[in-house]
Write an enzyme that holds these catalytic residues in place. Structure first.
Site, short mmCIF file in Angstrom:
data_model
loop_
_atom_site.label_atom_id
_atom_site.label_comp_id
_atom_site.label_asym_id
_atom_site.label_seq_id
_atom_site.Cartn_x
_atom_site.Cartn_y
_atom_site.Cartn_z
N ASN A 184 6.78 -47.94 -17.86
CA ASN A 184 7.94 -48.55 -17.77
C ASN A 184 7.97 -49.49 -16.83
OD1 ASN A 184 8.80 -47.28 -15.74
ND2 ASN A 184 9.97 -45.95 -16.68
N ALA A 249 15.93 -39.84 -22.69
CA ALA A 249 14.82 -39.91 -23.60
C ALA A 249 14.41 -41.26 -24.31
CB ALA A 249 14.93 -38.94 -24.63
N ALA A 250 14.94 -42.28 -23.45
CA ALA A 250 14.80 -43.52 -24.35
C ALA A 250 13.15 -43.85 -24.47
CB ALA A 250 15.25 -44.71 -23.55
N GLY A 251 12.62 -43.52 -23.24
CA GLY A 251 11.02 -43.94 -23.32
C GLY A 251 10.30 -43.08 -24.24
N ASP A 252 10.72 -41.73 -24.31
CA ASP A 252 9.96 -41.15 -25.15
C ASP A 252 10.17 -41.38 -26.58
OD1 ASP A 252 9.00 -39.48 -23.09
OD2 ASP A 252 11.05 -38.17 -23.05
#
Length: 306
Positions: A184, A249-252
């Site tokens: 990110n 958990a947006a990145g996951d």
């Protein structure tokens, strides 16, 4: 459809909702408390499986109540879990997630049994790497394990995805073996020394990473979307505008969806656009794994776009 293997962490998340973050030394009365299965590795595995991916996982849990809950969760999501091991000394990893009314979070992680995953565990499960097509890694397990997995996957000519989170020094001699490197904006800044304030800054950071040897770099920019960069191409992908509740958990969700798109042999535009939509769904719900979307959720996203 290609097979996805996630090698990484499993955490039990304790999530606290509060109207504001407490200051140092301040006690503040929160509004809500929940417990969920999580961890970057498990979240990414669930994200891909919930969309219909064929997913397996390697990781390590404590031989305790939380560990047993994780196994039940993996079973429910139809994730092959035979190589998720138990450690009799360390407890299952835990994370403390505090979320304010704007959806911003602060997270403290105690890795526990995740740090007990050893290179011998990987050697004992090398067949899983050989039989998979796409290998997904994060940095919540020991770095020697991460490097070993990359080396083995590279030797077997697998597609390798690395999410360098939490950010830490990464052996640049490994870079040429990584197909998709996905930090990110904060992680890319720490890895390159470049402060990310806008898309142009992100592109400069991505160019540094490409120069280091990574084949494809995707920098996720939260509410500002994402960029894709390799030696021949730069492309910016706009975000989906939603009202965030929990960004945990947006990145996951993004990475699990990206792995799924690659498993379906989608082109990079379709893959990243779908990953951004999945992240947009994820931030509108509380909790990490409970918020990971199905395809129906993604298709219904237009109902919550501003």
């Amino acid at each position: 459809m290609k097979k996805i293997l996630v090698i990484g962490s499993l955490m039990t998340d304790f999530v606290f909702r509060t109207s504001k973050m407490p200051n140092t030394g301040e006690t503040f009365i929160g509004e809500q408390y929940e417990k969920y299965t999580g961890g970057k590795g498990a979240n990414q595995a669930v994200a891909a499986a919930r969309l219909g991916g064929e997913v397996s996982m390697i990781g390590k849990l404590g031989n305790d109540e939380f560990g047993k809950e994780h196994i039940e969760s993996l079973k429910k999501e139809r994730i092959a879990h035979q190589s998720v091991l138990f450690d009799d000394i360390s407890r299952t990893g835990v994370g403390n997630v505090t979320i304010d009314n704007d959806g911003n979070n602060k997270i403290i992680v105690v890795p526990g049994a995740n740090l007990a995953l050893k290179t011998i565990d990987i050697m004992n499960n090398e067949k899983l790497i050989r039989d998979a097509d796409i290998i997904v890694l994060q940095l919540e397990v020991p770095m020697d394990v991460v490097y070993q997995c990359i080396d083995i996957a590279y030797d077997y000519n697998k597609t390798i995805i690395v999410n360098p989170a939490p950010a830490q020094d990464f052996d640049q001699s490994i870079a040429k073996k990584v197909d998709y490197f996905i930090p990110n904006e904060v992680e890319s800044g720490l890895l390159t020394g470049k402060t990310i304030n806008n898309i142009e800054d992100a592109k400069e950071a991505a160019d540094i990473l490409i120069s280091a040897g990574y084949k494809n770099v995707i920098i996720t920019l939260g509410g500002d979307g994402a960029i894709f960069v390799n030696k021949n191409q730069f492309k910016y992908f706009n975000s989906i505008k939603v009202s965030p509740i929990d960004t945990t958990a947006a990145g996951d969700s993004f990475i699990g969806t990206l792995a799924y798109g690659l498993s379906k042999s989608w082109n990079i535009d379709q893959t990243i656009e779908s990953a951004i939509k999945a992240s947009g769904c994820t931030v509108t719900k509380l909790g990490s794994q409970p918020s990971l979307p199905t395809w129906k959720d993604i298709e219904n996203l237009k109902e919550i776009v501003k």
